[in-house]
Scaffold this motif. Sequence first.
Motif, mmCIF file in Angstrom:
data_model
loop_
_atom_site.group_PDB
_atom_site.id
_atom_site.type_symbol
_atom_site.label_atom_id
_atom_site.label_comp_id
_atom_site.label_asym_id
_atom_site.label_seq_id
_atom_site.Cartn_x
_atom_site.Cartn_y
_atom_site.Cartn_z
ATOM 1 N N LEU A 39 0.843 -1.188 0.000
ATOM 2 C CA LEU A 39 0.000 0.000 0.000
ATOM 3 C C LEU A 39 0.883 1.244 0.000
ATOM 4 N N VAL A 40 0.658 2.126 -0.943
ATOM 5 C CA VAL A 40 1.417 3.370 -1.052
ATOM 6 C C VAL A 40 0.636 4.512 -0.404
ATOM 7 N N LYS A 41 -0.662 4.592 -0.709
ATOM 8 C CA LYS A 41 -1.477 5.699 -0.191
ATOM 9 C C LYS A 41 -2.949 5.325 -0.213
ATOM 10 N N GLU A 42 -3.648 5.717 0.825
ATOM 11 C CA GLU A 42 -5.105 5.655 0.820
ATOM 12 C C GLU A 42 -5.578 7.026 0.358
ATOM 13 N N VAL A 43 -6.086 7.086 -0.853
ATOM 14 C CA VAL A 43 -6.509 8.349 -1.449
ATOM 15 C C VAL A 43 -7.820 8.830 -0.841
ATOM 16 N N TYR A 44 -8.727 7.896 -0.584
ATOM 17 C CA TYR A 44 -10.038 8.264 -0.054
ATOM 18 C C TYR A 44 -10.613 7.109 0.743
ATOM 19 N N ASP A 58 -2.220 12.919 -5.922
ATOM 20 C CA ASP A 58 -1.177 13.881 -6.277
ATOM 21 C C ASP A 58 0.210 13.254 -6.411
ATOM 22 N N GLY A 59 0.286 11.941 -6.414
ATOM 23 C CA GLY A 59 1.571 11.268 -6.593
ATOM 24 C C GLY A 59 2.405 11.163 -5.337
ATOM 25 N N THR A 60 1.783 11.374 -4.182
ATOM 26 C CA THR A 60 2.518 11.247 -2.924
ATOM 27 C C THR A 60 2.114 9.968 -2.203
ATOM 28 N N ASP A 61 2.993 9.543 -1.284
ATOM 29 C CA ASP A 61 2.698 8.376 -0.458
ATOM 30 C C ASP A 61 2.053 8.834 0.847
ATOM 31 N N ASP A 62 1.885 7.919 1.797
ATOM 32 C CA ASP A 62 1.252 8.257 3.075
ATOM 33 C C ASP A 62 2.078 9.215 3.932
ATOM 34 N N GLN A 63 3.360 9.393 3.598
ATOM 35 C CA GLN A 63 4.210 10.345 4.314
ATOM 36 C C GLN A 63 4.319 11.676 3.559
ATOM 37 N N SER A 64 3.465 11.866 2.551
ATOM 38 C CA SER A 64 3.431 13.072 1.713
ATOM 39 C C SER A 64 4.694 13.279 0.893
ATOM 40 N N LEU A 73 -0.834 0.688 -9.121
ATOM 41 C CA LEU A 73 -2.182 0.147 -9.271
ATOM 42 C C LEU A 73 -3.116 0.886 -8.332
ATOM 43 N N TYR A 74 -4.316 1.205 -8.810
ATOM 44 C CA TYR A 74 -5.321 1.761 -7.912
ATOM 45 C C TYR A 74 -6.433 0.737 -7.736
ATOM 46 N N ARG A 75 -7.062 0.791 -6.570
ATOM 47 C CA ARG A 75 -8.174 -0.110 -6.281
ATOM 48 C C ARG A 75 -9.296 0.702 -5.647
ATOM 49 N N ILE A 76 -10.467 0.623 -6.257
ATOM 50 C CA ILE A 76 -11.670 1.232 -5.700
ATOM 51 C C ILE A 76 -12.499 0.099 -5.114
ATOM 52 N N ARG A 77 -12.779 0.196 -3.841
ATOM 53 C CA ARG A 77 -13.546 -0.859 -3.166
ATOM 54 C C ARG A 77 -14.833 -0.261 -2.603
ATOM 55 N N VAL A 78 -15.954 -0.902 -2.915
ATOM 56 C CA VAL A 78 -17.270 -0.468 -2.438
ATOM 57 C C VAL A 78 -17.881 -1.612 -1.645
ATOM 58 N N ASP A 79 -18.224 -1.338 -0.390
ATOM 59 C CA ASP A 79 -18.820 -2.356 0.480
ATOM 60 C C ASP A 79 -20.342 -2.250 0.382
ATOM 61 N N LEU A 80 -20.958 -3.229 -0.260
ATOM 62 C CA LEU A 80 -22.403 -3.220 -0.477
ATOM 63 C C LEU A 80 -23.155 -4.049 0.558
ATOM 64 N N GLN A 81 -22.545 -4.399 1.653
ATOM 65 C CA GLN A 81 -23.080 -5.208 2.743
ATOM 66 C C GLN A 81 -23.297 -6.656 2.330
ATOM 67 N N THR A 82 -23.912 -6.923 1.196
ATOM 68 C CA THR A 82 -24.105 -8.300 0.755
ATOM 69 C C THR A 82 -22.913 -8.800 -0.048
ATOM 70 N N GLU A 83 -22.141 -7.885 -0.586
ATOM 71 C CA GLU A 83 -20.943 -8.230 -1.353
ATOM 72 C C GLU A 83 -20.026 -7.018 -1.414
ATOM 73 N N GLU A 84 -18.832 -7.254 -1.907
ATOM 74 C CA GLU A 84 -17.869 -6.179 -2.090
ATOM 75 C C GLU A 84 -17.554 -6.053 -3.569
ATOM 76 N N GLU A 85 -17.685 -4.865 -4.089
ATOM 77 C CA GLU A 85 -17.371 -4.592 -5.496
ATOM 78 C C GLU A 85 -16.001 -3.943 -5.550
ATOM 79 N N VAL A 86 -15.127 -4.477 -6.410
ATOM 80 C CA VAL A 86 -13.762 -3.950 -6.523
ATOM 81 C C VAL A 86 -13.443 -3.680 -7.982
ATOM 82 N N GLN A 87 -12.930 -2.501 -8.249
ATOM 83 C CA GLN A 87 -12.445 -2.145 -9.579
ATOM 84 C C GLN A 87 -10.994 -1.720 -9.423
#
Length: 95
Positions: A39-44, A58-64, A73-87
């Motif tokens: 893991l490099v950074k949690e963007v959101y 902005d191209g920075t890591d967790d230490q800015s 690689l980026y990963r968008i994770r959405v928790d739908l309670q019944t399942e998890e959607e990942v892109q």
Amino acid sequence: PFTPNGDKVNDAVNISYTLLRITAAVPVSIEIYDLSGSLVKEVYSGEDSIGEYNRFWDGTDDQSELVAPGIYLYRIRVDLQTEEEVQSGVIAVVY
């Protein structure tokens, strides 16, 4: 590719997503990883309701600190309670 070198041109990458078919706000997270899987950074991390969203890295890591040039690689994770959607996708950083 984007070039987060502070020249105010192409200094951030836009990660966009659309949430549909939900009835309430759901947990969403966007994370950046290097090719070793570290893991490099949690963007959101938050709760979003139905709609279109834009989050920026902005191209920075967790230490800015600026990350090294390369492929990330980026990963968008959405928790739908019944399942998890990942892109996921690829981002190239160059200087």
